[in-house]
Design a protein around this motif. Structure first.
Motif, mmCIF file in Angstrom:
data_model
loop_
_atom_site.group_PDB
_atom_site.id
_atom_site.type_symbol
_atom_site.label_atom_id
_atom_site.label_comp_id
_atom_site.label_asym_id
_atom_site.label_seq_id
_atom_site.Cartn_x
_atom_site.Cartn_y
_atom_site.Cartn_z
ATOM 1 N N GLU A 607 4.793 10.513 2.594
ATOM 2 C CA GLU A 607 3.959 9.600 3.223
ATOM 3 C C GLU A 607 2.932 10.288 4.150
ATOM 4 O OE1 GLU A 607 4.583 5.379 5.692
ATOM 5 O OE2 GLU A 607 6.315 6.509 5.096
ATOM 6 N N GLN A 608 1.663 9.754 4.085
ATOM 7 C CA GLN A 608 0.632 10.299 4.913
ATOM 8 C C GLN A 608 -0.483 9.170 5.078
ATOM 9 O OE1 GLN A 608 -2.397 12.753 2.954
ATOM 10 N NE2 GLN A 608 -0.697 13.179 1.361
ATOM 11 N N TRP A 609 -1.657 9.443 6.013
ATOM 12 C CA TRP A 609 -2.574 8.611 6.166
ATOM 13 C C TRP A 609 -3.811 8.732 5.338
ATOM 14 C CZ3 TRP A 609 -1.202 12.756 9.393
ATOM 15 C CH2 TRP A 609 -2.148 13.435 9.552
ATOM 16 N N GLY A 610 -3.852 9.925 4.792
ATOM 17 C CA GLY A 610 -4.891 10.097 3.829
ATOM 18 C C GLY A 610 -4.613 9.895 2.393
ATOM 19 N N GLU A 611 -3.704 9.196 1.953
ATOM 20 C CA GLU A 611 -3.604 8.713 0.624
ATOM 21 C C GLU A 611 -2.915 7.533 0.477
ATOM 22 O OE1 GLU A 611 -1.393 10.272 -3.535
ATOM 23 O OE2 GLU A 611 -2.008 11.643 -2.113
ATOM 24 N N ALA A 612 -3.412 6.471 -0.282
ATOM 25 C CA ALA A 612 -2.814 5.181 -0.278
ATOM 26 C C ALA A 612 -1.325 5.151 -1.040
ATOM 27 C CB ALA A 612 -3.675 4.014 -0.988
ATOM 28 N N ALA A 613 -0.549 4.441 -0.639
ATOM 29 C CA ALA A 613 0.710 4.430 -1.136
ATOM 30 C C ALA A 613 0.865 4.020 -2.903
ATOM 31 C CB ALA A 613 1.875 3.528 -0.497
ATOM 32 N N ARG A 614 1.303 4.568 -3.569
ATOM 33 C CA ARG A 614 1.259 4.130 -5.154
ATOM 34 C C ARG A 614 2.697 4.925 -5.378
ATOM 35 N NH1 ARG A 614 -0.060 8.071 -8.610
ATOM 36 N NH2 ARG A 614 -1.335 9.888 -7.778
ATOM 37 N N PRO A 615 3.374 4.307 -6.537
ATOM 38 C CA PRO A 615 4.163 5.182 -7.234
ATOM 39 C C PRO A 615 3.716 6.209 -8.189
ATOM 40 C CG PRO A 615 3.742 2.913 -8.485
ATOM 41 C CD PRO A 615 2.937 2.999 -7.320
ATOM 42 N N VAL A 616 4.653 7.224 -8.173
ATOM 43 C CA VAL A 616 4.382 8.366 -9.263
ATOM 44 C C VAL A 616 4.218 7.954 -10.483
ATOM 45 C CG1 VAL A 616 6.796 8.847 -9.677
ATOM 46 C CG2 VAL A 616 4.990 10.814 -9.619
ATOM 47 N N ASP A 617 3.208 8.594 -11.362
ATOM 48 C CA ASP A 617 2.933 8.235 -12.640
ATOM 49 C C ASP A 617 3.012 9.352 -13.466
ATOM 50 O OD1 ASP A 617 0.567 9.446 -12.406
ATOM 51 O OD2 ASP A 617 -0.605 7.703 -11.839
ATOM 52 N N PHE A 618 2.940 8.930 -14.852
ATOM 53 C CA PHE A 618 2.785 9.838 -16.012
ATOM 54 C C PHE A 618 1.842 11.170 -15.696
ATOM 55 C CE2 PHE A 618 1.167 11.392 -19.880
ATOM 56 C CZ PHE A 618 2.060 11.810 -20.513
ATOM 57 N N TYR A 619 0.633 10.695 -15.128
ATOM 58 C CA TYR A 619 -0.356 11.992 -14.970
ATOM 59 C C TYR A 619 0.059 12.831 -13.936
ATOM 60 C CZ TYR A 619 -2.714 9.027 -18.458
ATOM 61 O OH TYR A 619 -3.074 8.574 -19.545
#
Length: 795
Positions: A607-619
């Motif tokens: 968790e950090q401020w520089g990247e929006a929260a999203r679930p891990v994906d295939f890529y």
């Protein structure tokens, strides 16, 4: 193996302190796991006898006891114990006595009556947890005797961690023999003499399974008193070994098992019908055990039966018809040798253990059966009375374990231990251990005794020499060591390198059981690491737990179980991997290839401020795998796998060869394992990952790169990788890169079509490319795409 040190010293009493004795046992390989006092420290407590009891005039639940403590006038003590009665012999704490916990007993006035001490329960003395009433002692103890001496409380309870190969040390006699060998102290083993036969009754024995029961010893004892009390000394020794007293006959069989290591069983002769028969169970047969458990018997379970019914599981536990009742007058006493292989694994399968089975599955002294029965007979007659019948000893010499002499060479001893031990010292050690031997010069022919199942080869005897000679006596001599450079081939990558690469990418290594549940294997689809859904799990014959009954055909079960454990503890993110073997059966053959499996769950980054929260994906995961296999080229192709989400699963190829799979866990499995959302999982064949391309040097180009972008319109169902492979295969030598950088669907394109933007980089190290060269290359690539895939160049 838990026992009383005082009991051990009745057989071998070396001039050592308790601490030194325990250290010697540990250094000889019999590790002392626990040593604890038989009772906590207390002083001023003696044996007292209640001579009078009167009700307390001011308290209904208190009584005034007159207690004889052996010296001076009797004491008046106020007591609230419900079992206080005239004639009872009990512990009495005198004035100023100090009980466990530092409690000091003072003269006190209780409801107007002066009390000059305290009558004690076993809980108040720290002996056990029974605080329901006074501790009742036998009347043989004289009033005034210090309680610690009367009950032998200045004792140490020792628990040894006995390794499975040393079943001979699962008895006091066996441990005493070890102590004698270690210290040189004399042995005083229990004297066993044949009981005089005063009763002519015999029950015939028929052994139908001699491979499982090479020896069966038994005898009838008539006219016993089943209600006879067990002597206090025997109850004490049993209790300090962790066995509670039940009844005199049962206590004797347990006592002899602890003393000599031979489990015994006593049957009520009234329950027996005809001959004693030893056989394997029959199809459909059942048995109700002494603990009330009803078993449906497998045909590999050995039974003791009579001519009508099963009596018990041989060497493990008796059945409902094998117990001793309060009105039993005649017993049949059995002592047998059961082959360890017919006992091993059975208790685990049945879901319970017993002291007898624990010993038989490791091996007991097959020449000690008659000795144990004679010892138990003498104790039963001494305690319960009775008339012994003739001893029957049914043995099959062809199935008894063979004791072949082992050749031990003095030179071999020196070579194995790294220090020369004189032949005279070896002879002394063998004599101390009680191992019969003959000599031929400096060589020995050692015959293992019937109690030592762990001695089979020369190295076993050499280990015994080292143990008793003393590991501390083997000098630590520094040896010269020449350091050499080890080869580090560039064309291969070690397993450690693979792990370190993943760790550097933020993954954590886990190690999980190779044993998994067959139910989990079934729900995952029985797929192996290469996606083979026909893989058959290998069934474990003796599982360590009922649910761990097969070997894994994939690393997925352990990874998912690890994730579930962490999710249950509210961990929001996990990136774990394991490198280990999977197991599968192919007809009669077995395969156990190495696999690298991984699981990513939660956010792709902490968790950090520089990247929006999203679930891990295939890529996300594919990117890490591409970094793992670099400089190899990893490509993914749409595929299927029973454990993966349809449409979100891919087969992975490395340099054209299939190496594993990658995808999102199937929704049904997400529900089955109660996960908040789906993890991305992968599994790769390790063998394919260890090969590395060797770098090849190339001159630095003096000419600039030329870039051309091709927008090719193709069918929506066409995999981009297929187009890239075709273009790369048709590229001339000066084409450096062909890669995909954009995909477009929508306005301006027909339905069912997509536009793939292809980056083409060109460079020739020897000359500058002309416009004609560049245009010809572009035309060639477009022609290949049109010819193979019907592609159109989008303008």
């Amino acid at each position: 193996m838990k026992f009383s040190e005082q009991w051990l010293r009745t057989m071998c009493d070396p001039p050592l302190t308790s601490e030194a004795l325990r250290e010697g046992l540990t250094m000889a390989g019999l590790e002392v796991e626990v040593a604890e006092p038989a009772a906590p420290a207390f002083t001023g407590v003696v044996v007292g006898r209640i001579t009078a009891v009167e009700p307390h005039p001011r308290a209904d639940r208190l009584r005034i006891c007159t207690v004889d403590v052996g010296a001076g006038a009797a004491l008046t003590i106020v007591c609230g114990a419900p079992n206080a009665a005239v004639g009872l012999t009990v512990p009495c704490a005198l004035e100023n006595a100090v009980l466990p916990g530092g409690v000091v007993i003072r003269r006190a006035t209780v409801r107007g009556v002066e009390s000059c001490g305290m009558l004690c329960s076993s809980k108040e003395l720290g002996i056990d947890d029974d605080g329901s009433g006074l501790l009742v002692l036998t009347a043989t103890h004289a009033p005034g005797t210090p309680l610690r001496a009367a009950l032998a409380l200045d004792d140490t309870l020792i628990t040894l961690k006995i390794t499975p190969n040393r079943a001979d040390c699962l008895s006091i006699a066996g441990i005493a023999q070890e102590v004698g060998a270690i210290t040189g102290a004399p042995l005083t083993l229990p004297e066993v003499v044949a009981a005089p036969v005063t009763f002519d009754g015999v029950r015939p024995v028929r052994v139908d399974a001699p491979d499982g029961c090479p020896r069966f010893v038994g005898r009838l004892i008539d006219g016993i008193d089943p209600a006879a009390p067990t002597p206090e000394w025997m109850v004490r020794r049993l209790a300090r070994s962790g066995i509670r007293s039940i009844a005199a006959v049962v206590d004797v069989t347990n006592y002899v098992m602890l003393e000599l290591g031979q489990p015994l069983h006593a049957y009520d002769d009234r329950q027996l019908e005809g001959d004693i028969v030893v056989r394997f169970a029959r199809d459909g047969e059942t048995l109700t055990l002494l603990n009330g458990q009803v078993l449906e018997l497998d045909t590999d379970l050995l039974l003791v039966c009579d001519e009508k019914k099963p009596l018990g599981l041989a060497g493990i536990m008796g059945g409902e018809h094998s117990g001793i009742g309060q009105d039993t007058k005649r017993i049949y006493l059995e002592g047998a040798f059961w082959t360890p292989t017919v006992i091993q694994g059975r208790m685990r399968r049945l879901g319970f253990t017993s002291d007898a089975g624990y010993r038989f599955e490791r091996g007991v002294d097959f020449d000690g059966c008659a000795r144990a029965v004679e010892r138990a007979t003498a104790l039963i007659v001494e305690i319960c009375g009775g008339r012994p019948g003739p001893l029957t000893n049914t043995a099959d010499a062809t199935t008894l374990p063979r004791r072949e002499p082992i050749r031990v060479r003095t030179g071999r001893v020196a070579r194995i231990l790294g220090v020369a031990i004189p032949a005279a010292t070896i002879a002394r050690v063998l004599t101390q251990l009680g191992l019969p031997f003959t000599r031929d010069g400096d060589d020995f022919a050692v015959t293992p005794p019937s109690r030592r199942f762990d001695l089979a080869i020369e190295e076993d005897v050499i280990e015994e020499v080292a143990r008793i000679h003393g590991y501390a006596a083997i000098p630590a001599t520094p040896r010269p060591h020449v350091a050499r450079m080890l080869p580090d081939p560039e064309a291969t990558r070690s397993r450690h390198d693979l792990k370190q690469t993943l760790v550097a990418l933020g993954w954590q290594e886990v190690i999980t059981f190779s044993f998994v549940s067959s139910a989990t294997e079934a729900v995952l689809g029985k797929a192996d690491g290469a996606g083979d859904t026909t893989a058959t799990p290998v069934v474990v014959q003796n599982p360590i737990a009922a649910h761990l009954d097969v070997l894994r055909t994939s690393l997925l079960p352990g990874l998912i179980e690890t994730l579930c454990t962490n999710v249950n503890r509210k961990l929001p993110r996990a990136r774990i991997f394991e490198l280990g073997r999977i197991f599968r059966r192919d007809g009669t053959a077995f395969a156990q290839p190495l696999r690298l499996g991984g699981l990513a769950y939660g956010r792709p980054a902490p968790e950090q401020w520089g990247e929006a929260a999203r679930p891990v994906d295939f890529y996300d995961v594919k990117g890490d795998l591409e970094a793992l296999v670099a400089p190899g080229i990893l490509v993914s192709e749409c595929g299927s796998h029973p454990a993966l989400h349809p449409g979100r699963a891919a087969v992975l190829r490395l340099d054209g060869a299939s190496v594993g799979w990658l995808g999102e866990l199937h929704p049904r499995l997400v529900r089955h394992f109660d996960l908040p959302h789906a993890p991305v999982v992968f599994e790769l064949a390790v063998e394919a990952l260890t090969a590395v391309r060797i770098p090849v040097g190339a001159p630095v180009a003096r000419t600039p790169l030329v870039r051309r972008d091709l927008a090719l319109v193709v069918d929506d169902a066409l995999p981009a990788q297929a187009l890239l492979d075709a273009l790369r295969g048709a590229s001339p030598a000066h084409v450096r890169t062909v890669s995909l950088f954009d995909v477009y669907r929508g306005r301006g394109l027909p339905d069912g079509r997509k536009s793939l933007a292809i980056l083409v980089l060109m460079q020739d190290t020897s000359r500058t490319l002309t416009d004609a060269d560049i245009d010809a290359t572009e035309a060639r690539l477009v022609a290949v795409a049109r010819e193979k895939f019907g592609a159109e160049l989008r303008r």
